[in-house]
Every structure is written in structure tokens, then in C-alpha cells.
Design a protein around this motif. Structure first.
Motif, PDB file in Angstrom:
ATOM      1  N   THR A   1       2.841 -27.091   3.424  1.00 31.46           N
ATOM      2  CA  THR A   1       3.083 -25.873   4.141  1.00 31.46           C
ATOM      3  C   THR A   1       3.234 -24.776   3.366  1.00 31.46           C
ATOM      4  OG1 THR A   1       5.361 -26.104   4.305  1.00 31.46           O
ATOM      5  CG2 THR A   1       4.021 -27.073   5.927  1.00 31.46           C
ATOM      6  N   GLY A   2       2.704 -23.624   4.113  1.00 26.07           N
ATOM      7  CA  GLY A   2       2.998 -22.334   3.212  1.00 26.07           C
ATOM      8  C   GLY A   2       1.278 -21.676   2.740  1.00 26.07           C
ATOM      9  N   ASN A   3       1.427 -20.707   2.081  1.00 21.43           N
ATOM     10  CA  ASN A   3       0.162 -20.118   1.654  1.00 21.43           C
ATOM     11  C   ASN A   3       0.572 -19.307   0.442  1.00 21.43           C
ATOM     12  OD1 ASN A   3       1.325 -17.474   2.224  1.00 21.43           O
ATOM     13  ND2 ASN A   3       1.183 -17.787   4.512  1.00 21.43           N
ATOM     14  N   SER A   4      -0.813 -18.775   0.182  1.00 12.52           N
ATOM     15  CA  SER A   4      -0.710 -17.887  -1.144  1.00 12.52           C
ATOM     16  C   SER A   4      -1.451 -16.499  -0.674  1.00 12.52           C
ATOM     17  CB  SER A   4      -1.532 -18.454  -2.287  1.00 12.52           C
ATOM     18  OG  SER A   4      -1.068 -19.542  -3.127  1.00 12.52           O
ATOM     19  N   LYS A   5      -0.683 -15.309  -1.115  1.00 11.11           N
ATOM     20  CA  LYS A   5      -1.307 -13.993  -0.721  1.00 11.11           C
ATOM     21  C   LYS A   5      -1.530 -13.258  -1.819  1.00 11.11           C
ATOM     22  CE  LYS A   5       1.064 -13.532   3.850  1.00 11.11           C
ATOM     23  NZ  LYS A   5       1.919 -12.705   4.824  1.00 11.11           N
ATOM     24  N   ILE A   6      -2.664 -12.828  -1.833  1.00  7.11           N
ATOM     25  CA  ILE A   6      -3.263 -11.461  -2.966  1.00  7.11           C
ATOM     26  C   ILE A   6      -3.053 -10.300  -2.757  1.00  7.11           C
ATOM     27  CG2 ILE A   6      -5.130 -10.938  -4.398  1.00  7.11           C
ATOM     28  CD1 ILE A   6      -6.618 -13.663  -3.852  1.00  7.11           C
ATOM     29  N   TYR A   7      -2.238  -9.609  -3.412  1.00  3.61           N
ATOM     30  CA  TYR A   7      -1.933  -8.015  -3.173  1.00  3.61           C
ATOM     31  C   TYR A   7      -2.678  -7.299  -4.313  1.00  3.61           C
ATOM     32  CZ  TYR A   7       2.115  -9.939  -0.496  1.00  3.61           C
ATOM     33  OH  TYR A   7       2.912 -10.682   0.494  1.00  3.61           O
ATOM     34  N   CYS A   8      -2.951  -5.865  -3.990  1.00  2.00           N
ATOM     35  CA  CYS A   8      -3.288  -4.870  -4.883  1.00  2.00           C
ATOM     36  C   CYS A   8      -2.246  -3.884  -4.889  1.00  2.00           C
ATOM     37  CB  CYS A   8      -4.848  -4.590  -4.511  1.00  2.00           C
ATOM     38  SG  CYS A   8      -5.347  -3.353  -5.807  1.00  2.00           S
ATOM     39  N   VAL A   9      -1.806  -3.254  -5.814  1.00  5.85           N
ATOM     40  CA  VAL A   9      -0.895  -2.080  -6.051  1.00  5.85           C
ATOM     41  C   VAL A   9      -1.289  -1.389  -7.023  1.00  5.85           C
ATOM     42  CG1 VAL A   9       0.675  -3.326  -7.524  1.00  5.85           C
ATOM     43  CG2 VAL A   9       1.376  -1.581  -5.990  1.00  5.85           C
ATOM     44  N   SER A  10      -0.992  -0.025  -7.010  1.00  4.14           N
ATOM     45  CA  SER A  10      -1.274   0.864  -8.240  1.00  4.14           C
ATOM     46  C   SER A  10      -0.522   0.564  -9.300  1.00  4.14           C
ATOM     47  CB  SER A  10      -0.890   2.275  -7.805  1.00  4.14           C
ATOM     48  OG  SER A  10      -0.774   2.878  -9.025  1.00  4.14           O
ATOM     49  N   VAL A  11      -0.737   0.714 -10.544  1.00  7.50           N
ATOM     50  CA  VAL A  11      -0.219   0.513 -11.701  1.00  7.50           C
ATOM     51  C   VAL A  11       1.216   1.001 -11.837  1.00  7.50           C
ATOM     52  CG1 VAL A  11      -1.227   1.974 -13.470  1.00  7.50           C
ATOM     53  CG2 VAL A  11      -0.327   0.014 -14.268  1.00  7.50           C
ATOM     54  N   ASN A  12       1.094   2.295 -10.935  1.00  2.68           N
ATOM     55  CA  ASN A  12       2.409   3.141 -11.034  1.00  2.68           C
ATOM     56  C   ASN A  12       3.340   2.473  -9.924  1.00  2.68           C
ATOM     57  OD1 ASN A  12       2.039   4.793 -13.245  1.00  2.68           O
ATOM     58  ND2 ASN A  12       0.322   5.666 -11.768  1.00  2.68           N
ATOM     59  N   GLY A  13       2.911   1.501  -9.021  1.00  3.16           N
ATOM     60  CA  GLY A  13       3.767   1.047  -8.094  1.00  3.16           C
ATOM     61  C   GLY A  13       3.488   1.782  -6.827  1.00  3.16           C
ATOM     62  N   GLY A  14       4.243   1.687  -5.806  1.00  7.35           N
ATOM     63  CA  GLY A  14       4.000   2.045  -4.501  1.00  7.35           C
ATOM     64  C   GLY A  14       3.661   0.860  -3.251  1.00  7.35           C
ATOM     65  N   ASN A  15       3.302   1.325  -2.355  1.00  3.17           N
ATOM     66  CA  ASN A  15       2.653   0.325  -1.230  1.00  3.17           C
ATOM     67  C   ASN A  15       1.624  -0.650  -1.667  1.00  3.17           C
ATOM     68  OD1 ASN A  15       4.630   1.437   0.381  1.00  3.17           O
ATOM     69  ND2 ASN A  15       3.303   3.035   1.282  1.00  3.17           N
ATOM     70  N   ALA A  16       1.880  -1.816  -1.807  1.00  2.67           N
ATOM     71  CA  ALA A  16       0.893  -2.982  -1.974  1.00  2.67           C
ATOM     72  C   ALA A  16       0.208  -3.440  -0.702  1.00  2.67           C
ATOM     73  CB  ALA A  16       1.567  -4.098  -2.542  1.00  2.67           C
ATOM     74  N   LYS A  17      -1.030  -3.656  -0.899  1.00  2.28           N
ATOM     75  CA  LYS A  17      -2.139  -3.798   0.179  1.00  2.28           C
ATOM     76  C   LYS A  17      -2.214  -5.296   0.075  1.00  2.28           C
ATOM     77  CE  LYS A  17      -6.856  -3.145   1.823  1.00  2.28           C
ATOM     78  NZ  LYS A  17      -7.985  -2.574   1.656  1.00  2.28           N
ATOM     79  N   VAL A  18      -2.223  -6.251   1.322  1.00  3.05           N
ATOM     80  CA  VAL A  18      -2.719  -7.622   1.167  1.00  3.05           C
ATOM     81  C   VAL A  18      -4.202  -7.561   1.217  1.00  3.05           C
ATOM     82  CG1 VAL A  18      -2.832  -9.865   2.458  1.00  3.05           C
ATOM     83  CG2 VAL A  18      -0.528  -8.252   2.292  1.00  3.05           C
ATOM     84  N   VAL A  19      -4.790  -8.159   0.231  1.00  5.22           N
ATOM     85  CA  VAL A  19      -6.149  -8.363  -0.061  1.00  5.22           C
ATOM     86  C   VAL A  19      -6.659  -9.615   0.613  1.00  5.22           C
ATOM     87  CG1 VAL A  19      -8.216  -8.720  -1.571  1.00  5.22           C
ATOM     88  CG2 VAL A  19      -6.150  -7.192  -2.122  1.00  5.22           C
ATOM     89  N   LYS A  20      -6.082 -10.697   0.384  1.00  5.71           N
ATOM     90  CA  LYS A  20      -6.506 -12.049   0.945  1.00  5.71           C
ATOM     91  C   LYS A  20      -5.336 -12.972   1.180  1.00  5.71           C
ATOM     92  CE  LYS A  20      -9.332 -15.694   1.831  1.00  5.71           C
ATOM     93  NZ  LYS A  20     -10.114 -15.636   3.297  1.00  5.71           N
ATOM     94  N   THR A  21      -5.410 -13.905   2.203  1.00  3.76           N
ATOM     95  CA  THR A  21      -4.285 -14.912   2.263  1.00  3.76           C
ATOM     96  C   THR A  21      -5.073 -16.098   2.342  1.00  3.76           C
ATOM     97  OG1 THR A  21      -2.765 -13.520   3.688  1.00  3.76           O
ATOM     98  CG2 THR A  21      -2.729 -15.702   3.823  1.00  3.76           C
TER      99      THR A  21
END
Length: 291
Positions: free
Chosen positions: A112-132
Motif C-alpha cells: 500500500t502507499g505511493n511515491s510522489k515527485i515534487y518540484c520546488v524552487s531552490v529558494n523554497g516556496g510552494n512545491a508542485k506535485v509533478v507525478k504520483t
């Protein structure tokens, strides 16, 4: 299995660890990605246990990004203040502008469960989910061109190499029983299957053509320094940490220009860098051979 083992040394005795340069000009913003690779291990002693915390580091675009105990940090240069930009992180790749990182909740036993790929600026901030990716764990990630190169695991000691296209949003299987442990531009360093407690097969793979070059049938550790890979090559299959006969070799990251750097050495491999190898000889004496 705590991923990645290194632009810095991947000596899998400690436990254990992705990529497309265009033929012409690579798209702006996707250039220069590197994998977060093993940097150091710190021992933390508590009242009840001894904990080993490994640090994975990447240098790109004038920034440093590191993952320590699941926490992701970045800083400009090599002496600035570290800023936390994410937590619960398994593995990452960065170009000093953006960071792609992975969070895993997959349970091998319960499936059970999953893996999520995120993208975020090197300076931080809001991360975007790219792929699950459902019911699987991602153990390594590397961006090259418009693709993310992934090591995906559904069972212990098994792994499959995939790509995820950031343009078409499609996932494609590249090779079974293969994991990416490091990369430099269009070439990846791969291991056949996940490492266990024995020597392993190490190869390089051209991520544009898919061509593989076998470097060593029986390897216990390797190190990438820029476009070069330094690695051990044993005369036979042995258990990691056991005595064996080996040499140290160096090759270009594409597998060409292989050079043997040492005579045959017999003992237990300990560590290596771009100038020397350390091992314990058959009498239990620590030896350092320079090359």
C-alpha cells in the motif's frame, strides 16, 4: 534502503544508493541537473540507541542542496546559511534553480502507499506535485532534457528503471532489474538489481541511445569525480566486507578509456578517492595505495 550512493564514494558496505543531453542545444532551465549523492555519515548516540545519519549533497548553479535525515536544505555558495525547503524527502535532483524530490509512503509488506515527485524552487516556496506513482517506491531520480529518470521498486532487492516525460506526461519502462545510482550529463551509472551483501555488476548507460557498457562484473564500491568513474573490480564474486583480490580502475563516464590504476590487491576494501584506495591486507594491516 536509504538511496543513492554518490558523486562521492558509493561504498555499499555502509549501506547503500539519473538523465538526455540534446545532440545540439539543451532546453534552457533543464540544463545541468545532478543527483543528490552520498557525502558523509554522522553517528548520533542517544540514551537508547546509536543512529547513523547520512547526508546527500549536490552542487549546481552556484547553489548547494542537501538532504539530511529526510530534510531538504539549500544555500547559495558553499558558506551561506542553510534554508530548509522540504521534509520527508527520499531522493532529489537539482540544477541550482529547481529541485525535483521524492516522498515515499509505500509499504513493501502491505503493498500500500505511493511515491510522489515534487518540484520546488531552490529558494523554497510552494512545491508542485509533478507525478504520483501508486504502490511503488522511487529510490532515485535524475532529470536530463525533458525526462525524469527513475529507479522504481515494488519488492525488496528489486528495481526497475523508468522515464517520465515532462512534455507528454507519460511513463515508460526502460529496463528491469536495474537502478540508477549516479549520473553525469547524458550518462548514468547503473547497477544490475538492487545491491545486497555481495559484489555487484556496475555499468554506464547512454541515456539518449540506451547503450550500456559493463565496467565490472564484481564491484564493491565506486566513486565519480566529474566525468570519471573510479571503481573496484574483483577476480570473483564475494561477500561485501570479505577478503578478495581486486584492482582499482578508472574510466570515462561513457565507459571508454578504461585504465587500471593499481596492481592486484588482496584484502578487504575500505574506501577510495581519486588519488588512492584504502584496504586491510590479509594480515589485518591498513594499507593505502596511491595512484
Amino acid at each position: 534502503m536509504k538511496r543513492r550512493k554518490k558523486s562521492k564514494i558509493v561504498a555499499l558496505i555502509l549501506g547503500l544508493i539519473l538523465i538526455m543531453q540534446s545532440f545540439t542545444v539543451q532546453a534552457a532551465g533543464s540544463d545541468g541537473y545532478v543527483i543528490g549523492t552520498y557525502n558523509q555519515t554522522k553517528q548520533v548516540v542517544t540514551d537508547t540507541s546509536i543512529i547513523w545519519i547520512r547526508t546527500y549533497l549536490a552542487n549546481a548553479g552556484g547553489y548547494q542542496v542537501k538532504e539530511v535525515d529526510g530534510k531538504l536544505y539549500s544555500r547559495k555558495g558553499k558558506s551561506g546559511t542553510w534554508k530548509k525547503i522540504a521534509s520527508g524527502v527520499r531522493t532529489f535532483t537539482t540544477n541550482g534553480k529547481n529541485v525535483y524530490y521524492v516522498k515515499n509512503t509505500y509499504d513493501y509488506n502491505k503493498k500500500t502507499g505511493n511515491s510522489k515527485i515534487y518540484c520546488v524552487s531552490v529558494n523554497g516556496g510552494n512545491a508542485k506535485v509533478v507525478k504520483t506513482i501508486s504502490k511503488a517506491r522511487i529510490d532515485s531520480i535524475y532529470r536530463y532534457g525533458d525526462k525524469l529518470y527513475l529507479t522504481v521498486c515494488k519488492e525488496k532487492f528489486d528495481s526497475t528503471m523508468y522515464t517520465y516525460s515532462l512534455t507528454t506526461k507519460k511513463t515508460k519502462k526502460i529496463k528491469d532489474s536495474c537502478m540508477i545510482v549516479d549520473a553525469y550529463k547524458r550518462n548514468a551509472i547503473t547497477l544490475d538489481k538492487s545491491p545486497t551483501k555481495n559484489t555487484y555488476v556496475v555499468k554506464t548507460m547512454d541515456l539518449i541511445t540506451g547503450k550500456e557498457t559493463r565496467l565490472a562484473e564484481n564491484c564493491s564500491g565506486f566513486l565519480r569525480v566529474g566525468k570519471y568513474i573510479y571503481y573496484t573490480s574483483y577476480t570473483r564474486y564475494i561477500r561485501l566486507g570479505s577478503q578478495g583480490t581486486f584492482v582499482v580502475k578508472r574510466a570515462n563516464i561513457d565507459g571508454s578509456e578504461v585504465k587500471t590504476l593499481t596492481p592486484q590487491l588482496t584484502g578487504v576494501f575500505q574506501d577510495m578517492n581519486s588519488h588512492s584506495v584504502t584496504y586491510t591486507d590479509s594480515n589485518g594491516i591498513k594499507q593505502i595505495i596511491r595512484y
